[in-house]
Design a protein around this motif. Structure first.
Motif, mmCIF file in Angstrom:
data_model
loop_
_atom_site.group_PDB
_atom_site.id
_atom_site.type_symbol
_atom_site.label_atom_id
_atom_site.label_comp_id
_atom_site.label_asym_id
_atom_site.label_seq_id
_atom_site.Cartn_x
_atom_site.Cartn_y
_atom_site.Cartn_z
ATOM 1 N N ARG A 77 33.436 19.995 -22.997
ATOM 2 C CA ARG A 77 34.421 19.296 -23.816
ATOM 3 C C ARG A 77 35.762 20.043 -23.797
ATOM 4 N N ALA A 78 35.676 21.362 -23.963
ATOM 5 C CA ALA A 78 36.896 22.172 -23.975
ATOM 6 C C ALA A 78 37.614 22.090 -22.624
ATOM 7 N N ASP A 79 36.841 22.092 -21.529
ATOM 8 C CA ASP A 79 37.440 21.975 -20.194
ATOM 9 C C ASP A 79 38.127 20.626 -20.021
ATOM 10 N N THR A 80 37.446 19.561 -20.477
ATOM 11 C CA THR A 80 38.024 18.226 -20.348
ATOM 12 C C THR A 80 39.314 18.133 -21.152
ATOM 13 N N TYR A 81 39.304 18.748 -22.343
ATOM 14 C CA TYR A 81 40.503 18.765 -23.179
ATOM 15 C C TYR A 81 41.663 19.416 -22.431
ATOM 16 N N GLN A 82 41.394 20.587 -21.837
ATOM 17 C CA GLN A 82 42.446 21.308 -21.107
ATOM 18 C C GLN A 82 42.958 20.484 -19.932
ATOM 19 N N LEU A 83 42.020 19.795 -19.271
ATOM 20 C CA LEU A 83 42.361 19.007 -18.093
ATOM 21 C C LEU A 83 43.260 17.825 -18.470
ATOM 22 N N ALA A 300 38.390 14.076 -24.811
ATOM 23 C CA ALA A 300 37.405 15.144 -24.636
ATOM 24 C C ALA A 300 36.175 14.902 -25.502
ATOM 25 N N LYS A 301 36.373 14.325 -26.683
ATOM 26 C CA LYS A 301 35.258 14.081 -27.596
ATOM 27 C C LYS A 301 34.236 13.144 -26.941
ATOM 28 N N TYR A 302 34.752 12.115 -26.261
ATOM 29 C CA TYR A 302 33.838 11.144 -25.669
ATOM 30 C C TYR A 302 33.209 11.638 -24.378
ATOM 31 N N ALA A 303 33.808 12.687 -23.784
ATOM 32 C CA ALA A 303 33.301 13.176 -22.504
ATOM 33 C C ALA A 303 31.892 13.745 -22.630
ATOM 34 N N THR A 304 31.455 14.136 -23.833
ATOM 35 C CA THR A 304 30.135 14.761 -23.961
ATOM 36 C C THR A 304 29.090 13.802 -24.508
ATOM 37 N N LYS A 305 29.471 12.531 -24.686
ATOM 38 C CA LYS A 305 28.508 11.575 -25.227
ATOM 39 C C LYS A 305 27.971 10.682 -24.125
ATOM 40 N N ALA A 306 26.761 10.209 -24.304
ATOM 41 C CA ALA A 306 26.204 9.264 -23.352
ATOM 42 C C ALA A 306 25.576 8.135 -24.153
ATOM 43 N N ARG A 352 21.234 -1.128 -8.933
ATOM 44 C CA ARG A 352 20.304 -0.061 -9.310
ATOM 45 C C ARG A 352 20.038 -0.040 -10.827
ATOM 46 N N LEU A 353 19.789 -1.225 -11.363
ATOM 47 C CA LEU A 353 19.641 -1.346 -12.814
ATOM 48 C C LEU A 353 18.413 -0.633 -13.371
ATOM 49 N N ILE A 354 17.337 -0.532 -12.583
ATOM 50 C CA ILE A 354 16.136 0.156 -13.089
ATOM 51 C C ILE A 354 16.416 1.659 -13.201
ATOM 52 N N HIS A 355 17.069 2.176 -12.167
ATOM 53 C CA HIS A 355 17.404 3.597 -12.145
ATOM 54 C C HIS A 355 18.278 3.978 -13.338
ATOM 55 N N TRP A 356 19.178 3.078 -13.726
ATOM 56 C CA TRP A 356 20.136 3.363 -14.790
ATOM 57 C C TRP A 356 19.813 2.619 -16.086
ATOM 58 N N ALA A 357 18.543 2.208 -16.257
ATOM 59 C CA ALA A 357 18.158 1.453 -17.464
ATOM 60 C C ALA A 357 18.410 2.267 -18.736
ATOM 61 N N HIS A 358 18.152 3.598 -18.696
ATOM 62 C CA HIS A 358 18.359 4.423 -19.894
ATOM 63 C C HIS A 358 19.845 4.509 -20.248
ATOM 64 N N MET A 359 20.749 4.188 -19.296
ATOM 65 C CA MET A 359 22.181 4.144 -19.570
ATOM 66 C C MET A 359 22.627 2.701 -19.814
ATOM 67 N N LEU A 360 21.647 1.811 -19.983
ATOM 68 C CA LEU A 360 21.915 0.391 -20.252
ATOM 69 C C LEU A 360 22.723 -0.248 -19.126
ATOM 70 N N GLY A 361 22.499 0.246 -17.898
ATOM 71 C CA GLY A 361 23.095 -0.370 -16.714
ATOM 72 C C GLY A 361 24.300 0.352 -16.154
ATOM 73 N N PHE A 362 24.931 1.226 -16.958
ATOM 74 C CA PHE A 362 26.152 1.917 -16.508
ATOM 75 C C PHE A 362 25.792 3.088 -15.598
ATOM 76 N N ARG A 363 26.398 3.137 -14.413
ATOM 77 C CA ARG A 363 26.058 4.220 -13.492
ATOM 78 C C ARG A 363 27.317 4.931 -13.019
ATOM 79 N N GLY A 364 28.421 4.695 -13.729
ATOM 80 C CA GLY A 364 29.670 5.333 -13.311
ATOM 81 C C GLY A 364 29.778 6.753 -13.825
ATOM 82 N N HIS A 365 30.889 7.391 -13.527
ATOM 83 C CA HIS A 365 31.142 8.722 -14.063
ATOM 84 C C HIS A 365 31.757 8.580 -15.447
ATOM 85 N N PHE A 366 31.438 9.530 -16.301
ATOM 86 C CA PHE A 366 31.951 9.423 -17.657
ATOM 87 C C PHE A 366 33.404 9.772 -17.760
ATOM 88 N N SER A 367 33.818 10.799 -17.054
ATOM 89 C CA SER A 367 35.242 11.096 -17.073
ATOM 90 C C SER A 367 35.710 11.215 -15.636
#
Ligand SMILES: [Zn+2]
Ligand SMILES: [Zn+2]
Ligand SMILES: [Zn+2]
Length: 443
Positions: A77-83, A300-306, A352-367
């Motif tokens: 989170r701190a790194d993302t904030y700095q970035l 940065a706050k949202y960067a650590t949530k999934a 690849r919806l089965i692979h990413w089912a625990h992410m409710l279908g989202f397979r992108g990068h968070f930040s």
């Protein structure tokens, strides 16, 4: 715990734990590093984990996700904030003059997939959720009206008024295609901004480049939306000033247009997706309502949530898992079920919806960010590791060698992960980091 405390290696173990910064699930490595003189072939220095407690070196897990390891997620989170901050005010190799470049904070939301319980406030007062006096019942006999004033922690928030009417397929498909929708948005934005200024996209590139940094956030209803910093630079990125005609107003106009115009299709199902109508676009300034600091902290706050903050699982779901037995709320279970069902359709395999089912279908990068936005997480990490290494040299662990005259041979293998319950207690005492709750995280 007592045997660990009395172990002659305790100090060395405590030192390792301290260095992981309170990591909840440190990775155990077994291996060695040898330094040879390139000319003579002499062995200059050797380090092996044989001398370490239990023969392993414990290093931090470096996860992004706060639900897995709060300490490592905090570093992320701190790194993302700095970035993000470096891209707004300079620093970390970005010139300070970027703070004069026009810059917007934009939120792109998902469309509606059905009426959900919501908490809305006006002038500090909580409004009724979804009051409809003349609402007729839906085909399932439910009246789609809710007059409750929900508290912020009401578990019903984000859940549909009628689950049978709710478009679960649409929700997970939107999550799956949202990275592509974002990509098309950035292309459309460049096109529109060029046209507003009477230029082709190619000609625009000679005067202006557009830089992005964005994070994905899950809404309570289980669908992602994006927060982005969008900045105008000169042709060579942050080091060059954009021309005077490239204004924040023109950029905001182009954002509005591009967000409304782009679509992505899921061809096998003949479905077309676009952004929701709630578009928020505001200028970032050094003072006033929306400061650079506030934006960097927010992203940065949202960067650590999934997705687990929606109440789904923190791990992959296997095709043979009994969905009814998963410890999740009904809304999340239905979203997961939609992923499993659509994912088994051969013509949707590439999502690849089965692979990413625990992410409710989202397979992108968070930040993510465009190349020229600012520094990289890798560079920040390298800088920190360099600092650690210098520290190791000063504490006598590794002697200082000339890099190009020394041959380094390293061999590492994974030897497990985590801490035992007693080790967790000791680690918490050593590092002052909050203990995980026994039995998992609160949802
Ligand atoms: Zn960790
Ligand atoms: Zn409600
Ligand atoms: Zn219904």
């Amino acid at each position: 715990m007592i045997s660990r405390l009395h172990d002659p290696d305790f100090n060395r173990w405590a030192c390792q734990i301290k260095r992981t910064g309170g990591c909840r699930q440190p990775i155990h490595l077994r291996g060695k590093v040898e330094h040879y003189d390139q000319l003579t072939g002499d062995l200059l220095h050797r380090y092996s984990t044989n001398i370490e407690p239990n023969g392993v070196l414990r290093v931090s897990c470096k996860t992004r996700r706060a639900s897995r390891c709060p300490a490592c997620a905090e570093v992320y989170r701190a790194d993302t904030y700095q970035l993000v901050r470096a891209g707004l005010v300079g620093g970390k190799g970005v010139p300070e003059t970027v703070n004069t470049h026009p810059c917007l904070f934009v939120t792109l939301t998902a469309p509606s997939f059905g009426v959900v319980h919501a908490r809305r406030e006006k002038n500090g007062k909580v409004l009724p959720c979804h009051a409809r006096r003349d609402a007729s019942p839906c085909p399932h006999g439910r009246v789609l009206s809710c007059t409750d004033r929900h508290s912020a922690d009401d578990p019903r928030l984000g859940e549909p008024l009628c689950p049978d009417c709710y478009d679960y397929d649409g929700s997970v498909l939107f999550n799956a295609i949202s990275p592509e929708l974002w990509r098309r948005f950035t292309l459309a934005l460049r096109r529109r901004f060029a046209r507003l200024n009477g230029l082709t996209v190619k000609a625009l590139r000679e005067h202006v480049s557009i830089a992005f940094a964005k994070v994905a956030e899950y809404q309570r209803r289980g669908v992602v939306h994006f927060h982005a910093v969008i900045r105008l630079d000169g042709p060579d990125g942050p080091n060059t000033l954009p021309p005077a005609w490239a204004t924040a107003d023109a950029l905001a106009q182009a954002v509005q247009h591009a967000a409304a115009a782009v679509t992505t299709e899921v061809k096998p199902l003949c479905r077309t997706f676009r952004w929701g109508t709630q578009l928020d676009s505001r200028q970032i300034t050094m003072d006033g309502d929306l400061t650079d600091q506030a934006v960097a902290a927010y992203i940065a706050k949202y960067a650590t949530k999934a997705a687990e903050c929606v109440g789904t699982l923190d791990r992959r779901i296997q095709p043979l898992d009994d969905l009814n037995a998963l410890p999740v709320r009904e809304h999340a279970r239905r979203l997961i079920a939609a992923c499993m069902r659509l994912g088994s359709q051969p013509d949707l395999a590439e999502l690849r919806l089965i692979h990413w089912a625990h992410m409710l279908g989202f397979r992108g990068h968070f930040s993510t960010k465009s190349r020229r936005y600012s520094t990289t997480l890798g560079a920040l990490r390298a800088a920190r590791e360099e600092h650690m290494r210098t520290e190791e040299i000063t504490t006598g662990r590794f002697p200082l060698f000339e890099e190009d005259t020394v041959l380094v041979i390293a061999h590492w293998e994974y030897a497990g992960q985590g801490l035992s319950l007693s080790e967790q207690l000791l680690a918490a005492a050593i590092t002052g980091v909050r203990l995980p709750q026994i039995g998992g995280d609160p949802q």
